[in-house]
Design a protein around this motif. Structure first.
Motif: not given
Length: 323
Positions: A237-242, A245-257, A259-267
């Protein structure tokens, strides 16, 4: 009784052979971590009985923590000579004042040796009882799903692949095999010290549990297997979310928001594990994840860790290693 003992005697090599058949290739070199204890002595003997799949050798780590350490190294040397197996004895210095504790420091020193001396494939003799102890130990420390998964049957440390063929074999089965084959082994006196957490669980807690629930050890190990499967699913699941949301080696905050809190913490935990960073305490990770979800554009949440920092800014979340 004799029939069951003979069945056990023949079944252990068969079970190890079946294990190796699905995880190794013919001709692959194998190294065994040989402590001199019953489990590693039996594992090496079983492999010798099965015959060569490649070059078989052993490595013994001399921790120097016991007055008997030299005797244990001599025992391993004699045992391997009798089996016709090459043995490497490596001496290490263990940090007795490590903040992580003596057991963890000795384990870290041992794996440094394995990573440098075992080649590409290492077999270890952890068994069913070790798995049950590890599950209880990690749960009592408040571990999450990954910790509750216990000891993995297979894992990698850089180029080294580690397999544990005896992880579903009980301590009684291993000792029965050793007695039936008249094998000797060494007893580490520290294993009787119930001041050490794992020994306390083994000799006090699991003994009591086993008297009331005869299948306790096996069921705890089975539960660890269920947690391990759940951990794999969380990783997928984390790979799917990565990827989403991936922007190179970073993650886009808009995409992270999104996600549910448990899913974000898992990522976040997935990324830290991928980097080899230690995850923070659950309460710190929870607070940081909440900040990521709620912080305005003018806010820049950050979480400092031993290996570096997670920093939000410019619309992305970045991981910045310490120099």
């Amino acid at each position: 009784m004799a029939a069951s003992r003979n069945s056990l005697q023949s079944s252990l090599p068969a079970r190890v052979a079946a294990f190796l058949a699905t995880r190794t290739t013919p001709g692959e070199n194998i190294c065994v971590g040989l402590s001199g204890g019953c489990d590693s002595v039996v594992l090496l003997h079983v492999l010798a009985v099965l015959g060569p799949r490649g070059h078989l050798r052993a490595v013994h780590v001399h921790h120097g923590l016991s007055a008997n350490a030299d005797r244990w190294a001599d025992f391993c040397t004699d045992y391997c000579r009798d089996l016709g197996i090459d043995l490497l004895v490596e001496r290490v210095e263990v940090d007795r004042h490590s903040g992580s504790g003596l057991e963890a420091a000795a384990r870290a020193a041992r794996y440094r040796v394995f990573s440098g001396s075992a080649g590409d494939l290492l077999l270890l003799g952890h068994h069913l009882g070790d798995q049950a102890e590890t599950l209880l130990f990690n749960l009592l420390r408040g571990a999450g799903v990954a910790g509750a998964a216990g000891i993995p049957v297979e894992r990698r440390r850089q180029q080294l692949r580690i397999l544990r063929p005896l992880l579903d074999v009980s301590r009684d089965e291993i000792e029965t095999y050793a007695r039936d084959h008249r094998l000797d082994w060494v007893d580490d006196e520290s294993n009787r010290d119930t001041g050490l957490s794992r020994n306390f669980l083994r000799h006090r807690v699991l003994t009591v549990l086993g008297a009331r629930f005869p299948a306790a050890e096996r069921n705890l190990a089975r539960a660890a297997g269920h947690f391990a499967e759940a951990d794999v699913l969380l990783g997928e699941l984390a790979i799917i979310d990565w990827r989403s949301a991936a922007d190179g080696e970073a993650l886009r905050l808009a995409k992270l928001r999104e996600l549910s809190l448990p899913r974000l913490k898992n990522l976040l935990r997935y990324r830290l594990r991928q980097l080899g960073w230690h995850a923070p305490a659950a309460v710190r990770l929870d607070e940081f994840a909440r900040q990521l979800q709620s912080a305005g554009a003018d806010r820049h949440p950050a979480l400092d860790l031993a290996e570096g920092s997670m920093i939000a800014g410019g619309g992305v979340l970045r991981w910045v290693a310490r120099r």
